[in-house]
Motif scaffolding. Sequence first.
Motif, PDB file in Angstrom:
ATOM      1  N   ALA A  35      29.842  36.558  27.887  1.00 37.33           N
ATOM      2  CA  ALA A  35      29.279  37.386  28.947  1.00 37.33           C
ATOM      3  C   ALA A  35      29.725  36.832  30.292  1.00 37.33           C
ATOM      4  CB  ALA A  35      27.760  37.406  28.863  1.00 37.33           C
ATOM      5  N   VAL A  36      29.941  37.737  31.252  1.00 38.30           N
ATOM      6  CA  VAL A  36      30.341  37.356  32.605  1.00 38.30           C
ATOM      7  C   VAL A  36      29.303  37.887  33.582  1.00 38.30           C
ATOM      8  CG1 VAL A  36      32.123  37.509  34.385  1.00 38.30           C
ATOM      9  CG2 VAL A  36      32.780  37.449  31.959  1.00 38.30           C
ATOM     10  N   ILE A  37      28.750  36.986  34.398  1.00 41.46           N
ATOM     11  CA  ILE A  37      27.757  37.380  35.387  1.00 41.46           C
ATOM     12  C   ILE A  37      28.191  36.897  36.765  1.00 41.46           C
ATOM     13  CG2 ILE A  37      25.853  37.376  33.721  1.00 41.46           C
ATOM     14  CD1 ILE A  37      24.957  34.691  34.890  1.00 41.46           C
ATOM     15  N   GLY A  38      27.584  37.466  37.793  1.00 40.56           N
ATOM     16  CA  GLY A  38      27.893  37.092  39.165  1.00 40.56           C
ATOM     17  C   GLY A  38      27.382  38.163  40.101  1.00 40.56           C
ATOM     18  N   ARG A  39      27.364  37.837  41.378  1.00 49.00           N
ATOM     19  CA  ARG A  39      26.875  38.787  42.374  1.00 49.00           C
ATOM     20  C   ARG A  39      27.805  40.001  42.473  1.00 49.00           C
ATOM     21  NH1 ARG A  39      22.913  36.672  45.749  1.00 49.00           N
ATOM     22  NH2 ARG A  39      22.561  34.421  45.549  1.00 49.00           N
ATOM     23  N   SER A  40      27.281  41.115  42.991  1.00 51.82           N
ATOM     24  CA  SER A  40      28.095  42.323  43.168  1.00 51.82           C
ATOM     25  C   SER A  40      29.298  42.008  44.044  1.00 51.82           C
ATOM     26  CB  SER A  40      27.257  43.433  43.822  1.00 51.82           C
ATOM     27  OG  SER A  40      26.211  43.832  42.969  1.00 51.82           O
ATOM     28  N   GLY A  41      30.461  42.521  43.632  1.00 49.57           N
ATOM     29  CA  GLY A  41      31.672  42.328  44.404  1.00 49.57           C
ATOM     30  C   GLY A  41      32.413  41.039  44.134  1.00 49.57           C
ATOM     31  N   CYS A  42      31.996  40.292  43.091  1.00 49.87           N
ATOM     32  CA  CYS A  42      32.641  38.997  42.831  1.00 49.87           C
ATOM     33  C   CYS A  42      33.878  39.123  41.941  1.00 49.87           C
ATOM     34  CB  CYS A  42      31.653  38.016  42.207  1.00 49.87           C
ATOM     35  SG  CYS A  42      31.215  38.395  40.494  1.00 49.87           S
ATOM     36  N   GLY A  43      34.216  40.341  41.514  1.00 51.37           N
ATOM     37  CA  GLY A  43      35.443  40.533  40.759  1.00 51.37           C
ATOM     38  C   GLY A  43      35.275  40.666  39.255  1.00 51.37           C
ATOM     39  N   LYS A  44      34.056  40.914  38.785  1.00 46.98           N
ATOM     40  CA  LYS A  44      33.818  41.001  37.339  1.00 46.98           C
ATOM     41  C   LYS A  44      34.599  42.163  36.724  1.00 46.98           C
ATOM     42  CE  LYS A  44      29.340  41.423  37.717  1.00 46.98           C
ATOM     43  NZ  LYS A  44      29.255  41.414  39.214  1.00 46.98           N
ATOM     44  N   SER A  45      34.508  43.337  37.336  1.00 49.62           N
ATOM     45  CA  SER A  45      35.226  44.498  36.799  1.00 49.62           C
ATOM     46  C   SER A  45      36.727  44.321  36.930  1.00 49.62           C
ATOM     47  CB  SER A  45      34.784  45.776  37.527  1.00 49.62           C
ATOM     48  OG  SER A  45      33.410  46.049  37.283  1.00 49.62           O
ATOM     49  N   THR A  46      37.168  43.709  38.016  1.00 52.05           N
ATOM     50  CA  THR A  46      38.594  43.424  38.183  1.00 52.05           C
ATOM     51  C   THR A  46      39.094  42.521  37.066  1.00 52.05           C
ATOM     52  OG1 THR A  46      38.438  43.659  40.589  1.00 52.05           O
ATOM     53  CG2 THR A  46      40.303  42.400  39.732  1.00 52.05           C
ATOM     54  N   LEU A  47      38.288  41.538  36.693  1.00 53.92           N
ATOM     55  CA  LEU A  47      38.651  40.632  35.604  1.00 53.92           C
ATOM     56  C   LEU A  47      38.898  41.403  34.316  1.00 53.92           C
ATOM     57  CD1 LEU A  47      38.881  37.630  34.636  1.00 53.92           C
ATOM     58  CD2 LEU A  47      36.452  37.784  34.063  1.00 53.92           C
ATOM     59  N   LEU A  48      38.019  42.348  33.989  1.00 51.64           N
ATOM     60  CA  LEU A  48      38.195  43.137  32.774  1.00 51.64           C
ATOM     61  C   LEU A  48      39.463  43.985  32.839  1.00 51.64           C
ATOM     62  CD1 LEU A  48      34.650  44.456  31.779  1.00 51.64           C
ATOM     63  CD2 LEU A  48      35.816  42.373  31.066  1.00 51.64           C
ATOM     64  N   ARG A  49      39.724  44.581  33.991  1.00 48.94           N
ATOM     65  CA  ARG A  49      40.898  45.436  34.111  1.00 48.94           C
ATOM     66  C   ARG A  49      42.197  44.636  34.031  1.00 48.94           C
ATOM     67  NH1 ARG A  49      36.690  47.829  35.701  1.00 48.94           N
ATOM     68  NH2 ARG A  49      36.488  50.101  35.952  1.00 48.94           N
ATOM     69  N   LEU A  50      42.159  43.410  34.474  1.00 52.54           N
ATOM     70  CA  LEU A  50      43.327  42.547  34.332  1.00 52.54           C
ATOM     71  C   LEU A  50      43.589  42.230  32.860  1.00 52.54           C
ATOM     72  CD1 LEU A  50      42.660  40.089  37.291  1.00 52.54           C
ATOM     73  CD2 LEU A  50      44.631  41.604  37.085  1.00 52.54           C
ATOM     74  N   ILE A  51      42.524  41.893  32.121  1.00 55.26           N
ATOM     75  CA  ILE A  51      42.683  41.591  30.701  1.00 55.26           C
ATOM     76  C   ILE A  51      43.150  42.836  29.936  1.00 55.26           C
ATOM     77  CG2 ILE A  51      41.498  40.826  28.606  1.00 55.26           C
ATOM     78  CD1 ILE A  51      39.562  39.276  30.413  1.00 55.26           C
ATOM     79  N   ALA A  52      42.631  44.012  30.355  1.00 54.24           N
ATOM     80  CA  ALA A  52      42.990  45.270  29.689  1.00 54.24           C
ATOM     81  C   ALA A  52      44.420  45.713  30.006  1.00 54.24           C
ATOM     82  CB  ALA A  52      42.008  46.364  30.080  1.00 54.24           C
ATOM     83  N   GLY A  53      45.055  45.099  30.992  1.00 53.93           N
ATOM     84  CA  GLY A  53      46.397  45.506  31.361  1.00 53.93           C
ATOM     85  C   GLY A  53      46.440  46.696  32.298  1.00 53.93           C
ATOM     86  N   LEU A  54      45.292  47.062  32.886  1.00 57.83           N
ATOM     87  CA  LEU A  54      45.248  48.170  33.836  1.00 57.83           C
ATOM     88  C   LEU A  54      45.599  47.717  35.244  1.00 57.83           C
ATOM     89  CD1 LEU A  54      41.968  49.914  32.600  1.00 57.83           C
ATOM     90  CD2 LEU A  54      44.339  50.454  31.997  1.00 57.83           C
ATOM     91  N   LEU A  55      45.503  46.429  35.502  1.00 59.31           N
ATOM     92  CA  LEU A  55      45.926  45.814  36.763  1.00 59.31           C
ATOM     93  C   LEU A  55      46.823  44.629  36.442  1.00 59.31           C
ATOM     94  CD1 LEU A  55      42.565  45.618  38.793  1.00 59.31           C
ATOM     95  CD2 LEU A  55      44.451  47.217  39.200  1.00 59.31           C
ATOM     96  N   GLU A  56      47.680  44.286  37.375  1.00 56.35           N
ATOM     97  CA  GLU A  56      48.500  43.095  37.236  1.00 56.35           C
ATOM     98  C   GLU A  56      47.949  41.998  38.144  1.00 56.35           C
ATOM     99  OE1 GLU A  56      52.537  43.901  38.094  1.00 56.35           O
ATOM    100  OE2 GLU A  56      52.810  45.306  36.427  1.00 56.35           O
ATOM    101  N   PRO A  57      47.951  40.752  37.702  1.00 64.22           N
ATOM    102  CA  PRO A  57      47.491  39.677  38.577  1.00 64.22           C
ATOM    103  C   PRO A  57      48.464  39.469  39.732  1.00 64.22           C
ATOM    104  CG  PRO A  57      48.422  38.771  36.565  1.00 64.22           C
ATOM    105  CD  PRO A  57      48.379  40.257  36.383  1.00 64.22           C
ATOM    106  N   THR A  58      47.932  39.087  40.881  1.00 66.68           N
ATOM    107  CA  THR A  58      48.783  38.736  42.009  1.00 66.68           C
ATOM    108  C   THR A  58      49.531  37.446  41.712  1.00 66.68           C
ATOM    109  OG1 THR A  58      47.192  39.787  43.493  1.00 66.68           O
ATOM    110  CG2 THR A  58      48.817  38.330  44.498  1.00 66.68           C
ATOM    111  N   SER A  59      48.853  36.545  41.014  1.00 65.93           N
ATOM    112  CA  SER A  59      49.483  35.307  40.561  1.00 65.93           C
ATOM    113  C   SER A  59      48.774  34.844  39.304  1.00 65.93           C
ATOM    114  CB  SER A  59      49.423  34.218  41.643  1.00 65.93           C
ATOM    115  OG  SER A  59      48.082  33.900  41.967  1.00 65.93           O
ATOM    116  N   GLY A  60      49.409  33.950  38.555  1.00 65.24           N
ATOM    117  CA  GLY A  60      48.833  33.462  37.310  1.00 65.24           C
ATOM    118  C   GLY A  60      49.294  34.266  36.115  1.00 65.24           C
TER     119      GLY A  60
END
Length: 257
Positions: A35-60
């Motif tokens: 499970a991933v928790i954190g305040r609103s706007g901390c990038g939780k949904s972005t993290l999922l989209r990166l793993i899903a391949g819907l976004l590309e990482p800027t680095s890493g």
Amino acid sequence: MIALTRVSRTFPARTETVAALHEIDLTVAEGEFVAVIGRSGCGKSTLLRLIAGLLEPTSGTITVDGGPVRGPRRDVALMQQQPALLPWRTALGNVLLPVEIARLPRAEGADRARELLDAVGLAGFHHRHPYELSGGMQQRVALCRALIQQPRVLLMDEPFSALDALTREDMAAQLQALHLARPATTVFVTHSIQEAVLLADRVVVLSPRPGRVREVLAVDIPRPRSLGRSAALPAVAECVAHLHDVLAKAGDDGRLS
């Protein structure tokens, strides 16, 4: 199964670049529920989209099952906050949509879809349209749609946030049962600390934007767990209190005060 190495993601804005995630290092074992928790706007949904391949990482770098993520994969399913069912399709038809898109055998897929619908308490509702289903029922259909291709990785973005307390508890119990029966590697984003503790093997805490891994807490509590019955266990209360303190102490710059 999942490995992120120094993953950062920024987004362009009118006057400046917005950093959503900064140098995320995270691994998730095969069959693990994180499970991933954190305040609103901390990038939780972005993290999922990166793993899903819907976004590309800027680095890493990001890998799934040892291979680099270069786009969406058939063995990775993403379940959003809203069910997003097609209104002209029945519950069964919505569950079968990924099977049809992938051009897999429909008969075999239909058998699997019926089994999933029955497993989440929707026996007798296979041929109902979304407008004939409650919000909780629609979300169960969405869960079945995510599981129909038996993904090796299941990504869930606050899937129960819009549900009432009892329906949310029921969905959590059904998710646990499905995970125990067929343990897909799961990354589950939630704003509920208690839900995170009761569902996950480990809880990842992200700092405020830009999201960094602030802490990873192992949850050593026997399964199955219940949002109703297990919530009063001392071990659960201790984990919830600790995670609450970690979130409360994180400053706006992501550093512990």
